[in-house]
Design a protein around this motif. Structure first.
Motif, PDB file in Angstrom:
ATOM      1  N   ILE A  46       0.815  -1.224   0.000  1.00 40.99           N
ATOM      2  CA  ILE A  46       0.000   0.000   0.000  1.00 40.99           C
ATOM      3  C   ILE A  46       0.847   1.272   0.000  1.00 40.99           C
ATOM      4  O   ILE A  46       0.322   2.369   0.164  1.00 40.99           O
ATOM      5  N   GLY A  47       2.157   1.107  -0.190  1.00 39.70           N
ATOM      6  CA  GLY A  47       3.018   2.265  -0.409  1.00 39.70           C
ATOM      7  C   GLY A  47       3.428   3.041   0.824  1.00 39.70           C
ATOM      8  O   GLY A  47       3.706   4.243   0.731  1.00 39.70           O
ATOM      9  N   ILE A  48       3.496   2.376   1.988  1.00 39.69           N
ATOM     10  CA  ILE A  48       3.902   3.093   3.209  1.00 39.69           C
ATOM     11  C   ILE A  48       5.207   2.546   3.784  1.00 39.69           C
ATOM     12  O   ILE A  48       5.620   2.951   4.869  1.00 39.69           O
ATOM     13  N   GLY A  49       5.842   1.613   3.049  1.00 37.87           N
ATOM     14  CA  GLY A  49       7.064   1.006   3.561  1.00 37.87           C
ATOM     15  C   GLY A  49       6.752  -0.225   4.395  1.00 37.87           C
ATOM     16  O   GLY A  49       5.632  -0.410   4.876  1.00 37.87           O
ATOM     17  N   GLU A  50       7.734  -1.080   4.578  1.00 32.99           N
ATOM     18  CA  GLU A  50       7.530  -2.340   5.291  1.00 32.99           C
ATOM     19  C   GLU A  50       7.089  -2.118   6.746  1.00 32.99           C
ATOM     20  O   GLU A  50       7.629  -1.268   7.440  1.00 32.99           O
ATOM     21  N   ILE A  51       6.089  -2.927   7.160  1.00 33.12           N
ATOM     22  CA  ILE A  51       5.603  -2.843   8.540  1.00 33.12           C
ATOM     23  C   ILE A  51       5.680  -4.201   9.232  1.00 33.12           C
ATOM     24  O   ILE A  51       5.187  -4.361  10.349  1.00 33.12           O
ATOM     25  N   GLY A  52       6.282  -5.201   8.547  1.00 35.68           N
ATOM     26  CA  GLY A  52       6.517  -6.489   9.178  1.00 35.68           C
ATOM     27  C   GLY A  52       5.347  -7.442   9.165  1.00 35.68           C
ATOM     28  O   GLY A  52       5.343  -8.419   9.919  1.00 35.68           O
ATOM     29  N   ILE A  53       4.347  -7.184   8.325  1.00 29.58           N
ATOM     30  CA  ILE A  53       3.194  -8.083   8.220  1.00 29.58           C
ATOM     31  C   ILE A  53       3.121  -8.611   6.786  1.00 29.58           C
ATOM     32  O   ILE A  53       2.808  -7.858   5.862  1.00 29.58           O
ATOM     33  N   PRO A  54       3.423  -9.902   6.567  1.00 28.94           N
ATOM     34  CA  PRO A  54       3.399 -10.455   5.218  1.00 28.94           C
ATOM     35  C   PRO A  54       1.990 -10.861   4.785  1.00 28.94           C
ATOM     36  O   PRO A  54       1.160 -11.241   5.616  1.00 28.94           O
ATOM     37  N   LEU A  55       1.737 -10.771   3.498  1.00 29.59           N
ATOM     38  CA  LEU A  55       0.479 -11.229   2.926  1.00 29.59           C
ATOM     39  C   LEU A  55       0.514 -12.754   2.832  1.00 29.59           C
ATOM     40  O   LEU A  55       1.472 -13.325   2.316  1.00 29.59           O
ATOM     41  N   LYS A  56      -0.521 -13.424   3.327  1.00 27.30           N
ATOM     42  CA  LYS A  56      -0.595 -14.885   3.299  1.00 27.30           C
ATOM     43  C   LYS A  56      -1.826 -15.326   2.506  1.00 27.30           C
ATOM     44  O   LYS A  56      -2.725 -14.533   2.225  1.00 27.30           O
TER      45      LYS A  56
END
Length: 266
Positions: A46-56
């Motif tokens: 979503i264009g906000i940079g990595e937040i540590g939650i991967p899409l599963k």
């Protein structure tokens, strides 16, 4: 803090929900599921940079792992019913924007909510203006009972007519009672030219074209006059205040609610 999981997260509506939940105070984005992509960080998505939650892509596994309070579902008609049943099995409260479920499925969900004592909101439309359109149209039908509905959506929408159009027609039928409109016999030179026929003779017409998001006209006809009530969602952001409201409200429900207007206008 409400722990939220988003199903259908890689879709256009899903990505808007990710952004809305991430920036809403009192909510924590804890997981995201989509069958198309996997292991992409949703912050990057979503264009906000990595937040540590991967899409599963395994909904049950993610539910069991992150233990959300609420699941927001914007998937498709083929999987939404099973997604809702799975969420309720784990005591997770569903907020559903996916349309296409019929009365049989909705009735079963209502029974599951009642048995589990868990709240669920299924909303054909989360835009506040669209809910007002349905409310105004239902009132207008008391005085101008002859009505047709035209709904216009982007060309990637699978189901027709839209859930909003069906919800509008249902509300109007409840107001009109046994009233029936239209000729006893109509001749369609091209099959389907008059649109789909709902209860009481209400015709619903579906348009699918690039450039549209979500739009609806409810057109009433009377002696020497017409009345048109129209709502336009110009962008998918229009649905987000309603989604956020539903996530907040479902935490206090122990029953099934169909239509956000039953929360907004109660």
């Amino acid at each position: 803090m409400i722990r939220v999981l988003v199903s259908g997260a890689a879709g256009r509506m899903g990505q808007e929900v990710l952004r809305a939940v991430h920036k809403t105070e009192g909510m924590e984005l804890v997981g995201a599921v989509d069958l198309i992509k996997e292991d992409v960080d949703i912050g990057t998505l979503i264009g906000i940079g990595e937040i540590g939650i991967p899409l599963k892509n395994d909904l049950e596994e993610v539910i069991a792992t992150v233990k959300p309070d609420v699941i927001v579902d914007f998937t498709n008609p083929d999987v939404v019913f099973n997604n809702v049943k799975l969420a309720l099995k784990y005591g997770v409260r569903p907020v559903v924007g996916t349309t296409g479920m019929g009365r049989k499925e909705l009735t079963e969900i209502e029974g599951l909510c009642q048995s589990a004592g868990v709240g669920c909101i299924v909303a054909p439309n989360f835009a506040i203006g669209a809910l007002l359109m349905i409310k105004f149209a239902t009132e207008a039908a008391k005085y101008l009972p002859h009505v047709e509905i035209i709904e216009l959506h982007h060309d990637q929408k699978i189901d027709a007519p839209s859930g909003t159009a069906i919800k509008t027609a249902e509300s109007i039928v409840q107001t009109r009672g046994d009233f029936r409109q239209g000729l006893a016999t109509e001749i369609e030179k091209i099959p389907g030219a008059r649109g789909g026929e709902f209860e009481g003779g209400i015709r619903i017409h579906s348009v699918r074209l690039p450039g549209y998001v979500a739009h609806q006209e409810v057109i009433f006809g009377g002696v020497g006059q017409t009345l048109t009530i129209r709502h336009d969602s110009i962008s998918r952001e229009s649905f987000m205040p309603g989604v956020v409201l539903a996530v907040q409200k479902v935490m206090y429900l122990d029953r099934f609610v169909y239509g956000l207007e039953n929360i907004l206008f109660e």
